[in-house]
Design a protein around this motif. Structure first.
Motif, PDB file in Angstrom:
ATOM      1  N   LYS A  15      28.957  35.302  50.530  1.00 51.50           N
ATOM      2  CA  LYS A  15      29.278  36.674  50.287  1.00 51.50           C
ATOM      3  C   LYS A  15      30.479  37.111  49.669  1.00 51.50           C
ATOM      4  O   LYS A  15      31.601  36.549  50.094  1.00 51.50           O
ATOM      5  CB  LYS A  15      29.279  37.193  51.632  1.00 51.50           C
ATOM      6  N   ALA A  16      30.387  37.642  48.659  1.00 54.77           N
ATOM      7  CA  ALA A  16      31.622  38.172  47.767  1.00 54.77           C
ATOM      8  C   ALA A  16      32.386  39.100  48.567  1.00 54.77           C
ATOM      9  O   ALA A  16      32.079  39.833  49.204  1.00 54.77           O
ATOM     10  CB  ALA A  16      31.407  38.509  46.243  1.00 54.77           C
ATOM     11  N   VAL A  17      33.794  38.657  48.547  1.00 51.68           N
ATOM     12  CA  VAL A  17      34.817  39.441  49.202  1.00 51.68           C
ATOM     13  C   VAL A  17      35.366  40.528  47.931  1.00 51.68           C
ATOM     14  O   VAL A  17      35.472  40.002  46.944  1.00 51.68           O
ATOM     15  CB  VAL A  17      35.978  38.653  49.572  1.00 51.68           C
ATOM     16  N   THR A  18      35.148  41.744  48.363  1.00 51.49           N
ATOM     17  CA  THR A  18      35.708  42.815  47.473  1.00 51.49           C
ATOM     18  C   THR A  18      37.111  42.790  47.205  1.00 51.49           C
ATOM     19  O   THR A  18      38.006  42.761  48.144  1.00 51.49           O
ATOM     20  CB  THR A  18      35.173  44.215  47.833  1.00 51.49           C
ATOM     21  N   ILE A  19      37.453  42.621  45.796  1.00 49.84           N
ATOM     22  CA  ILE A  19      39.016  42.690  45.545  1.00 49.84           C
ATOM     23  C   ILE A  19      39.377  43.639  44.433  1.00 49.84           C
ATOM     24  O   ILE A  19      38.338  43.993  43.843  1.00 49.84           O
ATOM     25  CB  ILE A  19      39.474  41.400  44.778  1.00 49.84           C
ATOM     26  N   ASP A  20      40.152  44.472  44.775  1.00 54.60           N
ATOM     27  CA  ASP A  20      40.724  45.495  43.870  1.00 54.60           C
ATOM     28  C   ASP A  20      40.535  45.079  42.456  1.00 54.60           C
ATOM     29  O   ASP A  20      41.250  43.885  42.252  1.00 54.60           O
ATOM     30  CB  ASP A  20      41.805  46.172  44.303  1.00 54.60           C
ATOM     31  N   ARG A  21      39.771  45.767  41.387  1.00 56.10           N
ATOM     32  CA  ARG A  21      39.624  45.092  40.187  1.00 56.10           C
ATOM     33  C   ARG A  21      40.992  45.201  39.394  1.00 56.10           C
ATOM     34  O   ARG A  21      41.322  44.349  38.592  1.00 56.10           O
ATOM     35  CB  ARG A  21      38.868  46.056  39.594  1.00 56.10           C
TER      36      ARG A  21
ATOM     37  N   ALA B 274      42.914  41.985  40.783  1.00 60.89           N
ATOM     38  CA  ALA B 274      42.245  40.784  40.294  1.00 60.89           C
ATOM     39  C   ALA B 274      42.715  40.307  38.762  1.00 60.89           C
ATOM     40  O   ALA B 274      42.716  39.146  38.367  1.00 60.89           O
ATOM     41  CB  ALA B 274      40.672  40.908  40.035  1.00 60.89           C
ATOM     42  N   VAL B 275      43.273  41.285  37.988  1.00 58.04           N
ATOM     43  CA  VAL B 275      43.752  41.140  36.636  1.00 58.04           C
ATOM     44  C   VAL B 275      45.253  41.252  36.556  1.00 58.04           C
ATOM     45  O   VAL B 275      45.712  40.809  35.175  1.00 58.04           O
ATOM     46  CB  VAL B 275      43.085  41.899  35.581  1.00 58.04           C
ATOM     47  N   ARG B 276      45.916  41.536  37.335  1.00 63.49           N
ATOM     48  CA  ARG B 276      47.112  41.837  37.527  1.00 63.49           C
ATOM     49  C   ARG B 276      47.946  40.502  37.125  1.00 63.49           C
ATOM     50  O   ARG B 276      47.571  39.331  37.462  1.00 63.49           O
ATOM     51  CB  ARG B 276      47.847  42.388  38.743  1.00 63.49           C
TER      52      ARG B 276
END
Length: 81
Positions: A50-56, A59-61
């Motif tokens: 189950k994927a954990v929702t990470i702020d998009r 995630a790229v910072r």
């Protein structure tokens, strides 16, 4: 401890039990019935896969490998030559 079920099947878990299981708002809870017919409540664990929702944006910072200067980037975006 006794609690009352609502017409929607909802119950309030008494505070001593929430504290004992370290349950916080939004926590996953697992219910099961043992061999004696008793309901057993477990502090649920996130299911594997189950994927954990990470702020998009988080995630790229810091992932860019090109160090842009603001003036250079603005010139590129505006098409200034």
């Amino acid at each position: 401890m006794t609690t009352t079920m609502t017409s929607k099947g909802q119950v309030t878990i008494p505070k001593p039990i929430r504290d004992a299981l370290h349950l916080k708002p939004g926590a996953a809870i697992e219910f099961s019935v043992n061999a004696q017919g008793e309901v057993v409540l477990h502090s649920g664990k996130p299911k594997m896969g189950k994927a954990v929702t990470i702020d998009r944006f988080e995630a790229v910072r810091g992932k860019a490998d090109i160090k842009w200067r603001t003036d250079d980037l603005m010139a590129l975006l505006r098409g200034d030559d």
